[in-house]
Design an enzyme around this catalytic site. Structure first.
Site, PDB file in Angstrom:
ATOM      1  N   TYR A 116     -24.604  91.509  51.643  1.00 27.86           N
ATOM      2  CA  TYR A 116     -24.145  92.635  50.750  1.00 27.86           C
ATOM      3  C   TYR A 116     -25.414  92.539  49.673  1.00 27.86           C
ATOM      4  O   TYR A 116     -25.678  93.626  49.243  1.00 27.86           O
ATOM      5  CB  TYR A 116     -22.784  92.037  49.976  1.00 27.86           C
ATOM      6  CG  TYR A 116     -22.297  93.082  48.864  1.00 27.86           C
ATOM      7  CD1 TYR A 116     -22.023  94.182  49.278  1.00 27.86           C
ATOM      8  CD2 TYR A 116     -22.159  92.900  47.569  1.00 27.86           C
ATOM      9  CE1 TYR A 116     -21.450  95.223  48.619  1.00 27.86           C
ATOM     10  CE2 TYR A 116     -21.744  93.699  46.628  1.00 27.86           C
ATOM     11  CZ  TYR A 116     -21.289  95.010  47.123  1.00 27.86           C
ATOM     12  OH  TYR A 116     -20.759  95.836  46.342  1.00 27.86           O
ATOM     13  N   LYS A 120     -27.751  95.786  49.588  1.00 27.93           N
ATOM     14  CA  LYS A 120     -27.834  96.631  48.275  1.00 27.93           C
ATOM     15  C   LYS A 120     -29.023  96.768  47.681  1.00 27.93           C
ATOM     16  O   LYS A 120     -29.552  97.849  47.050  1.00 27.93           O
ATOM     17  CB  LYS A 120     -26.825  96.201  47.154  1.00 27.93           C
ATOM     18  CG  LYS A 120     -25.258  96.383  47.358  1.00 27.93           C
ATOM     19  CD  LYS A 120     -24.966  98.036  47.513  1.00 27.93           C
ATOM     20  CE  LYS A 120     -23.606  98.323  47.486  1.00 27.93           C
ATOM     21  NZ  LYS A 120     -23.309  99.436  47.248  1.00 27.93           N
ATOM     22  N   ASN A 145     -18.033  93.943  38.131  1.00 28.87           N
ATOM     23  CA  ASN A 145     -16.506  93.785  38.757  1.00 28.87           C
ATOM     24  C   ASN A 145     -15.594  94.778  38.125  1.00 28.87           C
ATOM     25  O   ASN A 145     -15.588  94.761  36.607  1.00 28.87           O
ATOM     26  CB  ASN A 145     -15.816  92.279  38.446  1.00 28.87           C
ATOM     27  CG  ASN A 145     -16.663  91.172  39.200  1.00 28.87           C
ATOM     28  OD1 ASN A 145     -17.801  91.141  39.361  1.00 28.87           O
ATOM     29  ND2 ASN A 145     -15.917  90.424  39.811  1.00 28.87           N
ATOM     30  N   SER A 160      -6.694  91.036  41.835  1.00 32.16           N
ATOM     31  CA  SER A 160      -5.689  91.291  42.764  1.00 32.16           C
ATOM     32  C   SER A 160      -4.869  90.192  43.456  1.00 32.16           C
ATOM     33  O   SER A 160      -3.421  90.021  43.489  1.00 32.16           O
ATOM     34  CB  SER A 160      -5.740  92.540  43.915  1.00 32.16           C
ATOM     35  OG  SER A 160      -6.996  92.012  44.433  1.00 32.16           O
ATOM     36  N   ASN A 161      -5.593  89.189  43.745  1.00 29.88           N
ATOM     37  CA  ASN A 161      -5.071  87.819  43.926  1.00 29.88           C
ATOM     38  C   ASN A 161      -4.165  87.349  42.914  1.00 29.88           C
ATOM     39  O   ASN A 161      -3.005  86.836  43.295  1.00 29.88           O
ATOM     40  CB  ASN A 161      -6.278  86.932  44.605  1.00 29.88           C
ATOM     41  CG  ASN A 161      -6.659  87.125  45.986  1.00 29.88           C
ATOM     42  OD1 ASN A 161      -6.366  87.917  46.506  1.00 29.88           O
ATOM     43  ND2 ASN A 161      -7.508  86.326  46.423  1.00 29.88           N
TER      44      ASN A 161
HETATM   45  N1  UDP Z   1     -11.615  83.772  42.988  1.00 32.29           N
HETATM   46  C1  UDP Z   1     -10.577  82.725  42.882  1.00 32.29           C
HETATM   47  N2  UDP Z   1      -9.544  82.942  43.490  1.00 32.29           N
HETATM   48  C2  UDP Z   1      -9.045  83.943  44.190  1.00 32.29           C
HETATM   49  C3  UDP Z   1     -10.366  84.920  44.518  1.00 32.29           C
HETATM   50  C4  UDP Z   1     -11.466  84.767  43.701  1.00 32.29           C
HETATM   51  O1  UDP Z   1     -10.881  81.627  42.017  1.00 32.29           O
HETATM   52  O2  UDP Z   1      -8.056  84.012  44.757  1.00 32.29           O
HETATM   53  C5  UDP Z   1     -13.096  83.269  42.084  1.00 32.29           C
HETATM   54  C6  UDP Z   1     -14.102  83.441  42.936  1.00 32.29           C
HETATM   55  O3  UDP Z   1     -14.218  82.117  43.595  1.00 32.29           O
HETATM   56  C7  UDP Z   1     -15.213  83.875  42.177  1.00 32.29           C
HETATM   57  C8  UDP Z   1     -14.422  84.881  41.140  1.00 32.29           C
HETATM   58  O4  UDP Z   1     -13.112  84.376  41.533  1.00 32.29           O
HETATM   59  O5  UDP Z   1     -15.819  82.973  41.526  1.00 32.29           O
HETATM   60  C9  UDP Z   1     -14.242  86.400  41.588  1.00 32.29           C
HETATM   61  O6  UDP Z   1     -14.327  86.418  42.909  1.00 32.29           O
HETATM   62  P1  UDP Z   1     -14.193  87.953  43.403  1.00 32.29           P
HETATM   63  O7  UDP Z   1     -13.986  87.936  44.714  1.00 32.29           O
HETATM   64  O8  UDP Z   1     -13.255  88.548  42.702  1.00 32.29           O
HETATM   65  O9  UDP Z   1     -15.627  88.769  43.000  1.00 32.29           O
HETATM   66  P2  UDP Z   1     -17.081  88.305  43.168  1.00 32.29           P
HETATM   67  O10 UDP Z   1     -17.469  88.519  41.701  1.00 32.29           O
HETATM   68  O11 UDP Z   1     -17.418  87.049  43.530  1.00 32.29           O
HETATM   69  O12 UDP Z   1     -18.041  89.239  44.136  1.00 32.29           O
END
Ligand code: UDP
Length: 254
Positions: A116, A120, A145, A160-161
């Site tokens: 990715y 990009k 984000n 969302s999680n």
């Molecule tokens: N993260 C988390 N729990 C989750 C999903 C993500 O703690 O269920 C953390 C992940 O380790 C990262 C941050 O949240 O440090 C943002 O993750 P995301 O996948 O949303 O986006 P990224 O900025 O990493 O592309």
């Protein structure tokens, strides 16, 4: 009418929320050439959730690199303007905070997020070269984000999680110690920024995001408070798929 190109894998997930009479969906994979007469192309192609883009890493890199070539060839033919959605991920695991647009980044070339990040970066390079060689009218925005309505439940990203876990009264799982930070912008603000960019003469790249960083621990506690859920935030082993820089896991691999 706005023709919207998407390939079958994602169209099924998205048509439910997007379908209306202004959109014409064209089931096409942007990795292949297309021929559509249009004034403006908004290139948003490529899954952005780490969970999604790592499911097929070659597809991700190809969507970025081959996709932008096909977008630019179509735009050259019809003299269309293009706005291209790049990402904060072009900065990789940044050594400076916040990142300004002239920072070149700290990107792992062959890590699990590289499909990715490098895809990009390659897209931006090709985009600028097409501009230089074909005098295309382009704009580049680097999106940080973003959250808002119509995210898919299984998107896999943190907002969302965490919300889903809170609404289901399940403990919120933080990957790692939760001290890692992100900045989040609301979708409407992103769209406003993109529209302003389209109406300006500035090529970019321009960062579009929120300057305020938030730790994942604080985010979890905020969501627990807002939803009034009787749960707690718990730490979970840092998922290897989220590793962005040279981390312990990757050091063990090389
Ligand atoms: N993260 C988390 N729990 C989750 C999903 C993500 O703690 O269920 C953390 C992940 O380790 C990262 C941050 O949240 O440090 C943002 O993750 P995301 O996948 O949303 O986006 P990224 O900025 O990493 O592309």
């Amino acid at each position: 009418m706005i023709p919207c190109i998407d390939e079958a894998m994602r169209i099924e997930e998205e048509t439910g929320s997007l379908l209306n009479d202004k959109f014409e969906f064209i089931n096409h994979d942007i990795r292949n050439p297309f021929d559509i007469s249009c004034d403006l192309i908004i290139n948003l192609a490529c899954p952005a959730s780490p969970v999604k883009y790592q499911e097929d890493k070659v597809f991700t890199a190809e969507t970025c690199a081959l996709g932008i070539i096909n977008v630019c060839n179509n735009a050259t033919k019809y003299n269309s303007h293009i706005i291209h959605a790049s990402t904060s991920e072009v900065y990789g695991d940044p050594l400076v905070n916040p990142q300004s647009e002239d920072y070149f980044g700290n990107v792992n070339i062959n890590g699990i997020r590289s499909c990715y990040d490098e895809g990009k970066r390659c897209a931006e390079t090709l985009f600028m070269d097409y501009k230089r060689e074909h005098d295309l009218d382009i704009r580049i925005v680097r999106i940080f984000n973003t959250y808002g309505p119509n995210m898919t439940k299984n998107d896999g990203r943190v907002i969302s999680n965490f919300i889903l876990q809170a609404l289901n009264n399940e403990n919120i799982t933080i990957y790692g110690d939760g001290l890692q930070t992100r900045s989040f912008q609301y979708i409407d603000d992103l769209i406003e920024g993109m529209i302003k960019m389209m109406h300006s003469n500035f090529v970019g790249p321009v960062n579009l995001g929120n300057p305020v960083e938030l730790s994942m621990k604080d985010l979890a506690n905020k969501i627990i408070k807002i939803t009034n859920a009787q749960i707690e935030a718990i730490e979970r082993e840092y998922y290897q798929r989220y590793n962005s820089g040279i981390t312990q896991w990757q050091q063990n691999q090389y």
